[in-house]
Design an enzyme around this catalytic site. Structure first.
Site, PDB file in Angstrom:
ATOM      1  N   ASP A 110     -53.651   7.574  64.727  1.00  0.00           N
ATOM      2  CA  ASP A 110     -52.408   7.733  65.468  1.00  0.00           C
ATOM      3  C   ASP A 110     -52.647   8.041  66.947  1.00  0.00           C
ATOM      4  OD1 ASP A 110     -49.629   7.772  65.669  1.00  0.00           O
ATOM      5  OD2 ASP A 110     -49.508   9.918  65.341  1.00  0.00           O
ATOM      6  N   CYS A 151     -37.117  11.405  49.010  1.00  0.00           N
ATOM      7  CA  CYS A 151     -37.643  10.174  48.413  1.00  0.00           C
ATOM      8  C   CYS A 151     -37.964  10.406  46.940  1.00  0.00           C
ATOM      9  CB  CYS A 151     -38.898   9.720  49.151  1.00  0.00           C
ATOM     10  SG  CYS A 151     -39.633   8.211  48.466  1.00  0.00           S
TER      11      CYS A 151
END
Length: 378
Positions: free
Chosen positions: A134, A248
């Site tokens: 990242d 989720c």
């Protein structure tokens, strides 16, 4: 060593290093990324994250980033929490930090392990390698999808059948031609829980994210005052937002070992807003040493904490908020004005008359003059 034996050794070593997912994709596996990125940039969904708009060609294709790249090894590490983070949103005198920020910076956790795995590949093959966590123009989530680790859900985060939505990702680019794993099919079905729970309607459509409306963007990446329209929705989220990840349904199937997860620091599970408001810069750095929170700096963090204080309805915080009216940072002063006017409108009016004549920053002046709805008391 045969190629199959090499891949087996890399998989085994990755598990020993604490990774829970391993997959390989060709470096050119996602030719669609350039078009998808162009659409997002044209719509300004990246907000003031200028780095996303820099060199879009390099960001959209690993081989444009490094011409020698032939394969991408994608690694995933589960950081799933040991408790549901959503109930903390109701504890308005406490600060809610995103699950991933409650311990060491994940860049530090993963990068060394990636380097070790990449070194093994280099020793076995002589191939060139580069590792990324990242920190470079590399679109890890769609590449992880191409490598079979999971799929990008409707909230745009990678979802795994085995690990849910809680995944750190790392990448190894290599000049070696390695056998690819198949891409993972999108498996969200008709579920829209992640879209429905978003407090700021940051998803224009499934699989699309307008970062300018995302609380994680606003309280981490955004450098200026939090836009007024999102302040109440921010609640007590002082760093990041886990709502769309936490709901989720695939999370319940997570099977990673506890050793592969970061253990939350007890002092960062639910720190008191009063304690955070009292932090000077040295104390802030000491509290968040090694944490990703430290990267946003003291002023931006206090901005977030003051917004949370204004949302709390807790009159016991008024004195601590008032103390920040003389902070050196206009970003902090402005947030303090808003919080004080939410908590105690009568007191704030008297203070406005005292502080406005000496205030030179236009953004802080605007806060004193804005119409603010009082917060409901707890």
């Amino acid at each position: 060593m045969t190629t199959s034996a090499l891949i087996s050794e890399l998989r085994t070593r990755s598990r020993a290093l604490g990774f829970d997912a391993f997959g390989i994709a060709p470096a050119d596996a996602r030719p669609d990324l350039a078009g998808r990125l162009a659409i997002a940039l044209e719509r300004d969904w990246h907000g003031d994250m200028e780095w996303l708009a820099e060199s879009p060609d390099r960001r959209a294709a690993p081989r444009a980033l490094w011409s020698a790249a032939r394969s991408v090894i994608m690694l995933g590490m589960n950081y799933g929490p040991d408790e549901d983070p959503l109930p903390l949103l109701a504890r308005t005198d406490r600060a809610n930090l995103s699950v991933y920020a409650r311990n060491r910076d994940y860049h530090e956790v993963i990068k060394g392990r990636l380097k070790e795995l990449a070194g093994l590949l280099r020793r076995r093959t002589g191939a060139e390698v580069k590792v990324f966590v990242d920190t470079a123009p590399l679109m890890e989530k769609p590449l992880a999808e191409a490598a079979g680790l999971g799929w990008q859900g409707k909230h745009t985060v990678l979802v795994s059948r085995e690990l849910g939505s809680w995944l750190f990702l790392g990448a190894i680019l290599t000049s070696a031609e390695l056998p690819a794993d198949g891409p993972h099919p999108q498996s969200c079905g008709t579920c829209t829980r992640c879209l429905d729970i978003c407090p700021t309607a940051a998803f224009p459509a499934p699989f699309q994210l307008d970062a300018r409306r995302c609380l994680s963007y606003l309280n981490i990446e955004h450098k200026g005052p939090i836009p007024h329209e999102f302040r109440a929705a921010m609640g007590n989220r002082v760093y990041g937002c886990d709502d769309c990840l936490a709901v989720c349904p695939w999370n319940k199937f997570a099977s990673a070992t506890r050793e592969a997860r970061l253990q939350a620091r007890e002092d960062l599970r639910a720190p008191a807003l009063a304690d955070l408001l009292a932090l000077d810069e040295a104390a802030f750095r000491a509290l968040f040493v090694g944490s990703p929170v430290k990267r946003i700096g003291h002023a931006r963090f206090l901005r977030n904490v003051l917004i949370a204080a204004g949302n709390s309805g807790d009159l016991d915080l008024v004195d601590a908020v008032e103390a920040r009216l003389i902070d050196l940072s206009p970003l902090v002063r402005g947030a303090a004005v808003w919080a004080l006017r939410r908590l105690d409108p009568n007191r704030s009016e008297a203070l406005r008359l005292a502080f406005m004549p000496a205030e030179r920053d236009m953004s802080v002046q605007a806060e004193w003059n804005a119409v603010v709805q009082p917060a409901r008391a707890n």
